[in-house]
Design a protein around this motif. Structure first.
Motif: not given
Length: 864
Positions: A777-790, A839-849
């Motif tokens: 999970v990466f934190r990007i300014t202006g966007i929020g939490n971004v999940a790096g996914c495979l 995600f739209e209006r949701y930032e509670d993402v974690r690794a392995n989700d």
């Protein structure tokens, strides 16, 4: 040659005698000619000698050929003599038999004469006893009257003697008969001389009556004698007026005396007595017609009307009065009123028990059941040798048909052909209730189907025996053993599987097994010992009812008991009528129908319900009363069902109805059974979101009132085997009302389902297109939490919906705000590639989700 020449005579057997005839010629010439003379043939049997055997009685002539007819041998002569003896013996036996019969007849005549004479003697003795009893009663009555008259005469004589004597001289009592003259000679009674003063002759010698008194008495005596004259012998019993000399009234004639004596004799014998008024218990409903009230009291209707007029009521015999007024009338006529409720009118239907000696055998009622298109009607068609299937739309039986068939052994069998379609479940149920035997038709190439199971259930519920007919045995794919095995699952064990249910392999096309099926039905009927009483009032079940344009309401009735005759008054359900005509299954008009006979009944006042019971009643008033009560009870029941709701229930129902879409329809059918089956099928169409509402149903053609109701409710009109009349068609075209005609129930249900499906909301389906696993999970300014996914499976699309899964539990459902591949925004990412998701209006993402990716699709729904 002469008879005395000593030579052997001519002829055979010594039966003929020779003779000599001398012929004379001219010139003195003569010539002797020997001729043969025949004797008259007389056969006289010789008497048997004493001690000789009976067979030798005719042997006396056997050894003397001269006494035997010509050409008769010994054996022939013996045979003739034997025949003659046998004929004489037969004559003697016949004479003895006739003499015995004559003697027996004479004894019988003598016995009958003695019985008649004994009966006449008994009648004469009874008549003499009655006459003696009457005479004894008459004599006792005369004696009592004479005694009373004598006492009255003595009293009057005493009073008159007291008045004529001087006060100082006591009046002597005279005998009652001193001043009496002969009266009734037959009775030996006497009566006082009119005008005389009894006791005057008993006066003392020194006190003679005055001259004026004597002259007056003499004149009255002369007038009385002249008046009596030859009427004295006509005088009847000694009455008080005759004894006291009161002869002022008109004298009774001899004929009147004879009538009186005859009346007394008849009374003594028990005849001529006025019948006592019979007090009746009159059943009194809430209201009653005056003529019916008079009928129940066994009084004249005019007398009842007169009684009501005396009460101040100006009525006629056809008017109705209430129970209180009727009770007053009943009490005035001396009867007893028995108040009854409206429900008691049902007791008027005859429910007497049949006696065993009145019961006779009746044909069995056989119902053919089975799944649709298993060949039920074709099988019955083969039995009847008529084409019934051709008359049904699409080859499907739409109505219950009732037919009578004569089996090869001569026994009549009544068949009921029920439709096999699922919509006709109730019709099959009615068929099972009136039947004696059920023939379950199962196709050998199709085995047991859903409607077959329903037919088995109906037969078991009705408690009737079953015969399995395995049809279509001629087809190559036929497997009768599979049919028997499948029936085991429904507790139907056939004889081939060591059970008790008969199974017959038949073919409606080739006729194979038809005779065996009829034989099985006949055997089952003999086991059941079906009986009915044809002499009682008829009772039957309505198999079908319809409204015929030319004949009016028509009901197909299967008579179950009694005999239904033309002119009978009956009540069936809420309707009543009088049998105007009876038509059998061949279209012939008959005058009566016995038990187990199906007929069409004409003469109803309305169309009854299929399944109603028909009962014959005694009068039209009774039938109308029962029908009115049933109709009122049905109305009350419907009103009670509609009123048995509270305000909260009504509000809840209205709220629920807002969420349910309705498709209103009007249904008109040709017969009552089809209308009922269509309504039941339409009620099953729909679900929690949509339903079909039948606004109105009826039997007969589509009319203007139907079009008006359909216009007001915006509903189409469905006609099943009926059409709209000319005015209704014009009104429907003008008002925009849709008319739809059907003759096959399949097509009707399919169209209704399509129309109801249009009211359903579209169904949203989800198609899963891929899965992605969050690596970091990466934190990007202006966007929020971004999940790096495979992307592990499928494909990830930006326009698709996503769900966030954590330990296989849905944490969030929403849409993607961004989908990037490296630093570029992309529309989709294939499996095996890395990407960034936010995600739209949701930032509670974690690794392995795990991210579940899906797409939504709207599908138009249809009703099954």
């Amino acid at each position: 040659m002469s008879d005395t020449d000593g030579k052997k005579p001519l002829g055979l057997g010594g039966g003929n005698r020779p003779g000599q005839v001398k012929q004379s010629f001219s010139h003195g010439r003569t010539h002797a000619v020997v001729v043969e003379t025949k004797r008259k043939r007389v056969v006289v049997p010789a008497q048997a000698k004493p001690g000789a055997p009976a067979g030798g009685a005719g042997n006396a002539h056997l050894g003397d050929p001269s006494k035997r007819p010509a050409g008769i041998s010994d054996a022939e002569m013996q045979r003739r003599l034997d025949a003659l003896r046998q004929a004489k013996a037969r004559e003697q036996e016949e004479a003895a038999r006739r003499a015995a019969e004559e003697k027996e007849r004479e004894l019988e005549r003598q016995r009958r004469r003695e019985e008649i004479e004994a009966k006449e003697r008994e009648d004469r003795q009874r008549e003499a006893a009655l006459r003696a009893r009457a005479e004894e009663e008459e004599r006792q009555k005369r004696e009592a009257e004479a005694e009373a008259a004598a006492k009255a005469a003595a009293r009057k004589a005493e009073i008159l003697g007291t008045q004529r004597r001087q006060p100082a001289e006591p009046a002597a009592a005279a005998p009652a008969d001193a001043a009496a003259v002969p009266g009734d000679r037959g009775a030996g009674q006497s009566r006082p001389r009119p005008g005389t003063a009894p006791g005057a002759t008993d006066a003392k010698p020194g006190l003679a009556p005055r001259k004026t008194d004597r002259e007056r008495e003499n004149r009255e005596t002369d007038r009385g004698a002249a008046r009596r004259g030859d009427e004295g012998r006509r005088a009847g019993k000694l009455t008080l007026s005759a004894a006291t000399g009161e002869e002022g009234g008109r004298q009774r004639s001899l004929a009147a005396m004879k009538r009186k004596q005859e009346k007394a004799r008849q009374k003594a014998m028990g005849f001529g007595q006025k019948a006592e008024k019979q007090v009746r218990d009159v059943q009194l409903p809430e209201t009653i017609v005056i003529s019916e009230l008079a009928n129940r009291m066994a009084e004249r209707a005019a007398d009842v009307v007169k009684s009501l007029m005396k009460m101040g009521m100006m009525v006629t015999m056809n008017q109705t009065i209430d129970a209180d007024t009727a009770e007053l009338v009943i009490e005035e006529f001396g009867h007893k009123a028995v108040r009854v409720t409206d429900a008691d009118v049902e007791q008027a239907i005859d429910t007497v028990e049949d006696r065993a000696e009145d019961l006779v055998g009746r044909p069995p009622v056989v119902t053919i059941m089975g799944h649709v298109d298993h060949g039920k009607t074709s099988l019955l068609d083969r039995i009847r040798k008529a084409n019934v299937v051709a008359g049904e739309a699409g080859g499907i039986t739409q109505h219950i048909g009732a037919y009578q068939v004569r089996a090869p052994n001569g026994q009549l069998i009544s068949f009921l052909d029920t439709p096999g379609h699922a919509a006709f479940t109730s019709m099959r149920a009615r068929g099972a209730q009136v039947t004696d035997i059920v023939v379950l038709v199962v196709a050998a190439d199709d085995a047991v189907m859903p409607q077959t199971v329903e037919a088995i259930s109906h037969a078991k519920a009705a408690g009737v025996p079953m015969i399995v007919a395995i049809n279509k045995i001629d087809k190559p794919a036929a497997n009768p053993q599979k049919v028997r095995t499948d029936l085991l699952q429904h507790e139907v064990v056939v004889e081939a599987m060591s059970g008790e249910v008969q199974d017959i392999e038949v073919s409606a096309q080739t006729g194979q097994g038809i005779d065996e099926l009829l034989e099985a039905i006949a055997i089952q009927a003999e086991v059941l010992e079906l009986t009915a009483n044809p002499g009682r009032a008829a009772r039957g079940a309505v198999i079908e009812a319809k409204l015929d344009v030319g004949r009016g309401p028509v009901a197909t009735v299967l008579v179950q008991n009694g005999t239904l005759k033309k002119g009978d008054i009956f009540v069936v359900g809420e309707k009543w009528g009088k049998v105007r005509a009876l038509v059998n299954d061949r279209g012939e008009t008959v005058t009566e129908a016995g038990p187990s006979v199906p007929v069409e009944v004409l003469g109803l006042n309305g169309t009854p319900e299929a399944g109603d019971v028909l009962d014959v009643v005694s009068s039209e008033a009774q039938a109308r009363e029962i029908a009115d009560y049933r109709e009122q009870a049905a109305k009350d029941k419907r009103a009670a069902a509609g009123a048995a709701t509270t305000l909260e229930q009504l509000m809840a129902k209205a709220k629920a109805d807002q969420d349910v879409a309705e498709l209103p329809v009007l249904v008109k059918a040709d017969v009552q059974g089809s209308a009922e089956a269509i309504i039941q099928a339409l009620e099953k169409v729909g679900n929690d979101e949509v339903r079909v509402r039948v606004l109105h149903s009826g039997v007969g053609a589509i009319t203007d009132s139907d079009v008006g109701l359909a216009e007001a409710s915006g509903a189409p009109i469905i006609g099943f085997n009926v059409r709209a009349n000319a005015t209704a068609r014009g009104a429907a075209q003008q008002k925009g009302v849709e008319l739809r005609y059907y003759s096959i129930i399949y097509d009707l249900l399919d169209d209704i389902k399509k129309a109801a499906s249009g009211l359903l909301k579209a169904e949203v389906r989800e198609n899963f297109i891929g899965y992605a696993k969050i690596l970091e999970v990466f934190r990007i300014t202006g966007i929020g939490n971004v999940a790096g996914c495979l992307v592990t499976e499928g494909v990830a699309r930006r326009s698709a919906g996503v769900r966030l899964l954590r330990d296989n539990v849905v944490i969030h459902e929403g849409t993607l705000k961004t989908l990037k591949r490296f630093k570029d925004e992309v529309k989709e990412v294939q499996s095996g590639q890395e990407c960034g998701m936010a995600f739209e209006r949701y930032e509670d993402v974690r690794a392995n989700d795990v991210i579940e990716i899906f797409e939504r699709e709207e599908v138009q729904r249809t009703l099954d």
